[in-house]
Design a protein around this motif. Sequence first.
Motif, PDB file in Angstrom:
ATOM      1  N   GLN A   2       0.835  -1.199   0.000  1.00  0.00           N
ATOM      2  CA  GLN A   2       0.000   0.000   0.000  1.00  0.00           C
ATOM      3  C   GLN A   2       0.874   1.256   0.000  1.00  0.00           C
ATOM      4  N   ILE A  42       4.007   1.489  -0.990  1.00  0.00           N
ATOM      5  CA  ILE A  42       4.751   1.619  -2.248  1.00  0.00           C
ATOM      6  C   ILE A  42       3.864   2.246  -3.317  1.00  0.00           C
ATOM      7  N   LEU A  43       2.642   1.729  -3.404  1.00  0.00           N
ATOM      8  CA  LEU A  43       1.704   2.230  -4.406  1.00  0.00           C
ATOM      9  C   LEU A  43       1.387   3.699  -4.147  1.00  0.00           C
ATOM     10  N   TYR A  44       1.107   3.998  -2.897  1.00  0.00           N
ATOM     11  CA  TYR A  44       0.760   5.385  -2.575  1.00  0.00           C
ATOM     12  C   TYR A  44       1.941   6.315  -2.864  1.00  0.00           C
ATOM     13  N   ARG A  45       3.148   5.849  -2.471  1.00  0.00           N
ATOM     14  CA  ARG A  45       4.326   6.696  -2.685  1.00  0.00           C
ATOM     15  C   ARG A  45       4.532   6.979  -4.166  1.00  0.00           C
ATOM     16  N   THR A  46       4.295   5.951  -4.983  1.00  0.00           N
ATOM     17  CA  THR A  46       4.451   6.132  -6.425  1.00  0.00           C
ATOM     18  C   THR A  46       3.486   7.209  -6.931  1.00  0.00           C
ATOM     19  N   PHE A  47       2.237   7.112  -6.492  1.00  0.00           N
ATOM     20  CA  PHE A  47       1.264   8.084  -6.976  1.00  0.00           C
ATOM     21  C   PHE A  47       1.516   9.474  -6.412  1.00  0.00           C
ATOM     22  N   ARG A  48       2.095   9.511  -5.237  1.00  0.00           N
ATOM     23  CA  ARG A  48       2.432  10.822  -4.683  1.00  0.00           C
ATOM     24  C   ARG A  48       3.526  11.470  -5.529  1.00  0.00           C
ATOM     25  N   GLU A  49       4.458  10.643  -5.970  1.00  0.00           N
ATOM     26  CA  GLU A  49       5.518  11.169  -6.841  1.00  0.00           C
ATOM     27  C   GLU A  49       4.932  11.648  -8.164  1.00  0.00           C
ATOM     28  N   ILE A  50       3.982  10.858  -8.682  1.00  0.00           N
ATOM     29  CA  ILE A  50       3.337  11.250  -9.937  1.00  0.00           C
ATOM     30  C   ILE A  50       2.597  12.575  -9.739  1.00  0.00           C
ATOM     31  N   ALA A  51       1.929  12.696  -8.593  1.00  0.00           N
ATOM     32  CA  ALA A  51       1.200  13.932  -8.307  1.00  0.00           C
ATOM     33  C   ALA A  51       2.158  15.121  -8.304  1.00  0.00           C
ATOM     34  N   GLU A  68       4.906  15.272 -10.021  1.00  0.00           N
ATOM     35  CA  GLU A  68       5.258  15.544 -11.423  1.00  0.00           C
ATOM     36  C   GLU A  68       4.147  16.310 -12.126  1.00  0.00           C
ATOM     37  N   LEU A  69       2.909  15.907 -11.827  1.00  0.00           N
ATOM     38  CA  LEU A  69       1.773  16.618 -12.424  1.00  0.00           C
ATOM     39  C   LEU A  69       1.787  18.081 -11.982  1.00  0.00           C
ATOM     40  N   ILE A  71      -6.064   3.306  -2.694  1.00  0.00           N
ATOM     41  CA  ILE A  71      -4.673   3.671  -2.959  1.00  0.00           C
ATOM     42  C   ILE A  71      -4.247   4.869  -2.105  1.00  0.00           C
ATOM     43  N   PHE A  89      -2.373  19.627 -18.311  1.00  0.00           N
ATOM     44  CA  PHE A  89      -1.027  19.207 -17.947  1.00  0.00           C
ATOM     45  C   PHE A  89      -0.107  19.119 -19.170  1.00  0.00           C
TER      46      PHE A  89
END
Lengths: 250, 192
Positions: free
Chosen positions: A102, A104-113, A115-116, B113, B156
């Motif tokens: 959980q 790892i997945l969240y951290r990945t999406f936080r990084e994507i956020a 970048e966005l 998530i 974006f």
Amino acid sequence: MKELTVLNSSCRIELDAFEGPLDLLLYLLRRDEIDIYDIPVAHVADQFLKYIRRARELDLNVASEYLLMAATLTKMKSKALLPTSRFDGEENIDPGAELRCQLILYRTFREIAEELQRSEEVWTEIFTSPGERERWSTDSFEIEPGQASLLDLLEALNSLSEKEPELPSQKIQRTLLTISECINALEKKIIFGKTISFRDIIGPEPARSRIVSYFITILELIRRGWISCHQAYPFSEIELQRTERWSVDS
Amino acid sequence: MILDRLAREVEALIFASDGSLSIQELCEYTGSGEDSIHQALDRINKVFLDQQHALTVIEVAGGFRIATDREFGDVVSQLFEGRKPGKLSRAALETMAVIAYSQPCTRAAIESIRGVNCDSAIRTLLERDMIKISGRMETPGRPLLYSTTLVFLEYFGLADLDHLPRFDEIEELLGMSSSEMEERDLFGTGEK
């Protein structure tokens, strides 16, 4: 003591700063330099609970998600402390595995956020044609069939119901009480040789209009010299007496 | 450098169009092939650059547009003052990220998530047309499914969904079960 104040102040980074329990957990892992693949469950659970407890002491609203995570961590901690039983059938499941995934997945999406967010930063400074003019035009435009969504409809409905509802209008009938009517009424009430108080004239629980009308009438009668009045001190009873002039003039 | 006929046609089409033009549309209107169009676009951009124009032709949301240089963001912003919406919150950005990679997806999937309620973030994104309701999942309760819109790509500056950052890696990650994720140790070198 020093440690305590550090703890105090760090907890004041309040829960509002976090996007939920996973965000807080990632913060704790990074702060304590913990490898996500090797999470000391007991330590992390303690730290997490400390945060929640402090937030509650500060009387912050702790969202249910945090409480759920606190419960999960506590369960994991107690499992980690107990000797594994061969008979409970769960010995193969690492209690931390699910949480780890959980995170790892969240951290990945936080990084994507993040970048966005960087893209957003760039693209709010770039204007395109076609693009901006059409999208932010102040002119109202025709909506083609299929362009409006359910959400648009709901929004329209909302804006309608948000408009001030028209208050039901009510006609207030004004009861007219003229001075001459009052004088006529008083003719019978103020009797020569007797004292009557203003309170007696207007009667019990009088309407405001009645008080005003009679008061003005009293003033008028005093002006004409038809009655005399007496008040011992401010706000005390006003006592009225008929003079001889009433009969003479009328 | 002087622009040839085709490049000038392309330039005129993009400038005059009321919607962004795809490569196919440009081919159709000019009667040329994709390669020629791409080369023409390159030549237009070269002229813009050489002559220090404030413009570039870019591909966003599946179509070509003429875009102003970032340098002039402040000046141009004045045109849209009060009309241009503010930046997205962290919650909205995270929710946006999850939807972008796992669309169409349900609210429950997003919340599992992010580990937190996403109601208001989803509402914001719907209101700003960044996402849309694209259907319902045929499971008990038939929950709504959310997908991204063209506005998302425009906002974006993405050419299309394949251009999302780390697209392949995250596709793979989302397709994995937790045990697979463990075994792959994909993130062993990640943040400590």
